[in-house]
Design an enzyme around this catalytic site. Structure first.
Site, PDB file in Angstrom:
ATOM      1  N   ARG A  63       2.001 -46.566  -8.225  1.00  0.00           N
ATOM      2  CA  ARG A  63       2.108 -47.210  -6.913  1.00  0.00           C
ATOM      3  C   ARG A  63       1.396 -48.564  -6.993  1.00  0.00           C
ATOM      4  NH1 ARG A  63       0.423 -41.841  -6.143  1.00  0.00           N
ATOM      5  NH2 ARG A  63       1.859 -40.516  -4.948  1.00  0.00           N
ATOM      6  N   ARG A 105       6.656 -48.523  -9.645  1.00  0.00           N
ATOM      7  CA  ARG A 105       7.342 -48.774  -8.375  1.00  0.00           C
ATOM      8  C   ARG A 105       6.899 -50.122  -7.823  1.00  0.00           C
ATOM      9  NH1 ARG A 105       6.190 -44.887  -3.363  1.00  0.00           N
ATOM     10  NH2 ARG A 105       4.287 -46.134  -3.274  1.00  0.00           N
ATOM     11  N   ASN A 152       8.430 -37.282  -0.284  1.00  0.00           N
ATOM     12  CA  ASN A 152       7.547 -37.457   0.881  1.00  0.00           C
ATOM     13  C   ASN A 152       8.317 -38.145   2.005  1.00  0.00           C
ATOM     14  OD1 ASN A 152       5.561 -36.413  -0.759  1.00  0.00           O
ATOM     15  ND2 ASN A 152       4.530 -38.353  -1.115  1.00  0.00           N
ATOM     16  N   ASP A 153       8.881 -39.318   1.710  1.00  0.00           N
ATOM     17  CA  ASP A 153       9.646 -40.040   2.734  1.00  0.00           C
ATOM     18  C   ASP A 153      10.977 -39.362   3.025  1.00  0.00           C
ATOM     19  OD1 ASP A 153       7.876 -41.965   3.478  1.00  0.00           O
ATOM     20  OD2 ASP A 153       8.691 -43.556   2.225  1.00  0.00           O
ATOM     21  N   LYS A 199       0.831  -1.210   0.000  1.00  0.00           N
ATOM     22  CA  LYS A 199       0.000   0.000   0.000  1.00  0.00           C
ATOM     23  C   LYS A 199       0.859   1.250   0.000  1.00  0.00           C
ATOM     24  CE  LYS A 199      -4.026   0.061   2.214  1.00  0.00           C
ATOM     25  NZ  LYS A 199      -3.916  -1.227   2.867  1.00  0.00           N
ATOM     26  N   GLU A 225      14.921 -41.800  -1.436  1.00  0.00           N
ATOM     27  CA  GLU A 225      14.020 -41.326  -0.374  1.00  0.00           C
ATOM     28  C   GLU A 225      14.591 -41.549   1.019  1.00  0.00           C
ATOM     29  OE1 GLU A 225      10.327 -43.538  -0.684  1.00  0.00           O
ATOM     30  OE2 GLU A 225      11.389 -45.230  -1.584  1.00  0.00           O
ATOM     31  N   HIS A 284     -15.407  -7.871   0.931  1.00  0.00           N
ATOM     32  CA  HIS A 284     -14.400  -8.783   1.481  1.00  0.00           C
ATOM     33  C   HIS A 284     -14.669 -10.221   1.050  1.00  0.00           C
ATOM     34  CE1 HIS A 284     -13.018 -11.596   4.664  1.00  0.00           C
ATOM     35  NE2 HIS A 284     -11.925 -10.868   4.598  1.00  0.00           N
TER      36      HIS A 284
END
Length: 876
Positions: A563, A619, A769-770, A28, A746, A457
């Site tokens: 997977r 995988r 992730n792991d 602003k 991983e 808003h």
């Protein structure tokens, strides 16, 4: 390095700052300075820097020495510019407003009309010969100061105001006389004294000091912290404070206020999207306290001001080369600009604006792509209402944010949050939303308000969040206490299902069916531009042909992660997997696996067919075996009967498989080594499917990925076994099948020893992730419902490390793994297949470290394509 200057002034065609100083002056303040420097009509004022806010917080919420003296000098400059006196007979009134470097609409605090007291209100009334205006401004100031500075619930103040209207026998604000407003102000002052134990402060300088501190403090209020967490805003110093001379839209009927977007923020069309209220202040528009009028009303009343506003629209958009969100006030037919910022917009609008501005020569294609929030594309990929479906429209409001939302009506943000946490889709119904509703708005599928307009808003925040919103539905009689609304002959109670059409403003009873979205020509254009620029490939995580086909439709260049364990959880397969786990002899295990082999082969054949000509990374089984067995005794008994084994056999097997920390136990490659028959079956299914697909004319590019490798010997052992199986199959069938064999990185040790592991790997895929769990020592599943959110709020983690990659920790391991691996094999293919593969910030990191591709869920593929292009543009 800290900047010694703490205050920057602006006004009268001059400014000490500019738009490039957002980090220091906030958005602003930087834009007020820029507009003032451009010669636009900006009331004079000054900005206290974000660094000063940080200093205030670091000092235990204490004013830095000398700051108030600097504030007094800056106020004196405003007094001189306007010929007014702060606290004097010709009183100068100011607004005190927040402004961080990143736009956070409504999340921090504002105080208007500051400088009024029992004496200056009379002086203002005498000067303007308008007592009604003076007392209206005073009651507004008491309300805002009481709420923001003193903690007096705003609703209590508004209750006193409504009581004054009732006492006067009127319903409209404009019908209140000066005496009525004076009465209301008196009641509010008494309420202030009752709630705080103190009289309302009469010293304008004390008012200003406390208001500045309140704005500093609002940087860490709940709604601001939550907004930053939801929008992944981090690394900022704090909020600036903008102190600016007031101009008055509530002076008379020749005055007004408004908010305008230089283009339609819902569709992106090049039309001025502007609402205006006459005899009102800006909070009335933004907070949705009154439903505004269309811009045409301004043209009819004040054509010269309308023309000036249109010119300001054009000037600002061309200057910033982006769609602008403008706040303005008209005082006695004179236009003043109070704010400009890049406007929040829907994904649909973002694409249209980007393409239009390229066509209009305002932007290049590369500049246009950088203007689009890649994550917002998610809005375009979800269902819309079926145009053929029957529907019962019970009300129509203002279409404030597009989309198709349906869910159970709830009447408080807390209820929205609680019901959504239980997995229920909810529609948040409010008279009007306020910044305190931010968590409920984030949890809701859609938002419905009785008051407010397209620039309220609710509308602005809903568009930014990608939420459907219908605002200003004035026919609704909402009773938040009774948790219901009435419209005509219909009563909708909490828990009843309603549907909202954000494109038409329709409110419908019940659950209206939806259909898949229709992707526009603009979407295809942006994807084409992105694909021409990006260097990162984009693959998808997909386990079934349906998801693979959807991913390909969205532009995926292959499957980066299939997977295989998900294939075993189907109801007709899970017991065959359990039969194998419960088998006591080698023959029994082989017999059970023989049943699974044709199912897996069919799965892989379907994926190869869907991805004809593109790579498919499969995988091998990753999770521990206990995940396939039931944990409760009742289901264990059912399984025992279905598989013709004893309950004791099931329970003994569960006991044998039990591990204190199964995620670090017998899973992934360890399971493949300890129980090799499982991987043997999966590899056999892959190569049989490859042979069958090739015979059907399908181009197969299969990649076998071994999970959880931590040592070279693990990968070497399994690779040798797979290669032996391949050799035997090729000899037997006279084929030359040669799938690539690689590994997931991983385990931190795998990244640290990637140069060794690369000698046995055709490719790396980082399973972040792991890798994040193991590097941080944090369980994702537990942390997300525990301390992780609190850590982000406290700033211990800048963002959720499972959503955006931790560059300083996990990122270093990834970068090290890439460099070490390619140091041994320069042509080593490297990708990422964790959740980070669909996160724009993480995709930029993947580009920086030189990965070949990212892999993400099918519905994030377009996001990844655009984010990869943006990364290439930034780092070319």
């Amino acid at each position: 390095m800290t900047n010694a200057k703490r205050i920057y002034t602006f006004g009268n065609g001059k400014a000490q700052g500019n738009a490039s100083m957002k980090a220091l002056l906030g958005g602003k303040g930087a834009n007020l300075a820029e507009m003032a420097g451009m010669g636009l009509p900006v009331p004079p004022g000054f900005t206290i820097t974000t660094e000063t806010c940080k200093t205030w917080h670091d000092a235990g919420n204490r004013m830095p020495p000398g700051l108030l003296d600097e504030v007094r000098k800056s106020v004196a400059e405003v007094e001189k510019a306007l010929g007014r006196k702060f606290g004097g007979d010709k009183p100068l009134l100011v607004s005190v407003r927040s402004g961080a470097a990143a736009s956070m609409p409504g999340m921090m605090d504002t105080v208007l009309n500051l400088g009024l007291n029992n004496e200056t209100v009379v002086a203002l009334a005498n000067e303007t010969v308008n007592a009604r205006f003076a007392w209206d401004s005073f009651r507004r100031f008491i309300t805002m100061y009481g709420d923001v500075v003193a903690g007096v619930d705003r609703k209590l103040m508004e209750h006193e105001y409504e009581a004054a209207k009732k006492r006067a026998g009127v319903t409209k604000d404009s019908d209140l006389s000066a005496d009525h407003l004076k009465y209301a102000a008196g009641a509010m002052l008494a309420l202030f004294r009752t709630r705080t134990g103190q009289d309302f402060p009469q010293d304008p300088w004390l008012q200003l000091e406390r208001a500045i501190e309140a704005v500093f403090e609002s940087w860490n209020n709940m709604r601001a912290v939550e907004y930053r967490r939801l929008n992944r805003i981090h690394g900022l110093l704090g909020t600036a404070v903008n102190v600016q001379a007031m101009v008055f839209g509530n002076l008379n009927e020749e005055s007004g206020t408004g908010v305008g977007f230089t283009r339609d923020p819902s569709t992106g069309e090049n039309e001025f999207f502007c609402d205006v209220l006459f005899n009102a202040q800006g909070e009335d528009v933004v907070a949705g306290l009154r439903t505004p009028e269309h811009l045409d009303a301004l043209k009819q009343r004040m054509p010269e001001v309308h023309a000036q506003l249109l010119q300001a629209r054009q000037t600002l958009e061309q200057h910033y080369r982006d769609m602008q969100d403008i706040e303005f006030t008209i005082q006695d037919r004179k236009l003043y600009l109070l704010q400009t910022r890049n406007g929040k917009r829907t994904a649909r609008a973002a694409l249209r604006i980007a393409i239009s501005m390229v066509e209009e020569k305002l932007l290049t294609q590369q500049q246009a792509l950088l203007k689009i929030d890649a994550s917002s594309l998610n809005q375009l990929l979800h269902p819309m209402f079926d145009p053929k479906a029957a529907r019962r429209v019970i009300a129509t409001g203002i279409p404030a944010s597009p989309g198709a939302a349906k869910g159970m009506a709830v009447f408080s943000p807390d209820a929205a949050e609680q019901w959504a946490a239980r997995g229920q889709s909810v529609i948040l119904v409010r008279e009007e939303t306020s910044p305190e509703d931010i968590k409920g708005m984030a949890a809701a599928a859609g938002i419905l308000t009785a008051r407010g307009g397209r620039t309220s808003h609710a509308a602005v925040v809903a568009r930014q969040m990608g939420k459907t919103c219908v605002a200003g539905c004035q026919t609704l009689a909402i009773d938040e206490t009774a948790q219901q609304f009435v419209v005509g002959k219909f009563t909708v109670k909490q828990g009843d299902t309603i549907s909202l059409n954000g494109a038409t403003g329709d409110v419908m009873l019940g659950d209206v069916p939806t259909v898949p979205p229709e992707l526009s020509g603009d979407f295809r254009t942006i994807m084409k531009w992105s694909d021409e620029l990006r260097t990162l490939g984009v693959r998808a995580n997909a386990d079934v042909p349906r998801d693979a086909l959807k991913a390909r439709e969205f532009g995926a260049q292959g499957i980066g992660l299939c997977r295989t364990e998900h294939m075993f959880f189907d109801s007709d397969r899970i017991n065959k997997m359990r039969e194998m786990i419960l088998a006591k002899t080698l023959e029994q295990k082989q017999h059970a696996l023989a049943k699974l082999l044709p199912m897996q082969r069919s799965d892989f054949l379907g994926l190869f067919s869907a991805m004809d000509g593109l790579p498919v990374t499969i995988r091998l089984l990753d999770p521990p075996l206990h995940e396939f067995l039931p944990h409760d005794a009742a289901t264990q008994q059912v399984i025992a009967e279905e598989l013709d084994v004893s309950l004791k056999t099931v329970q003994d097997t569960m006991a044998n498989l039990h591990e204190m920390n199964p995620m670090l136990g017998l899973r992934g490659c360890r399971l493949g080594i300890e129980q090799p028959l499982i991987y043997d079956m999966q590899v056999q299914a892959i190569i049989e499917a490859m042979r069958e697909a090739t015979a059907q004319g399908i181009q197969v590019h299969a990649e076998i990925m071994i999970p959880l490798v931590g040592t070279l010997e693990e990968l070497r052992w399994l690779r040798r076994r797979i290669e032996e199986q391949l050799t035997q199959f090729n000899l037997h069938h006279g084929s030359k099948l040669a799938p690539k064999i690689g590994t997931m990185i991983e385990v931190p040790r795998a990244a640290l020893t990637a140069d060794q592991i690369a000698t046995e790997a055709d490719f790396f895929s980082f399973g972040t992730n792991d890798l994040t769990q193991m590097t941080l020592g944090v369980s994702r599943d537990d942390a997300e419902k525990g301390f992780l959110i609190d850590y982000v709020v406290r700033g211990i983690f800048p963002t959720d490390p499972f959503a955006t990659i931790d560059r300083q920790g996990v990122g270093k391991l990834v970068e090290m793994g890439v460099k070490l691996g390619r140091g041994v094999k320069p042509d080593l293919k490297v990708g990422i297949c964790g959740e980070h593969g669909g996160d724009p910030e993480s995709i930029e990191f993947c580009h920086e470290v030189g990965m070949d591709y990212v892999s993400c869920s099918p519905y994030r593929v377009p996001i990844a394509r655009l984010a990869a292009a943006q990364a290439a543009i930034k780092h070319k």
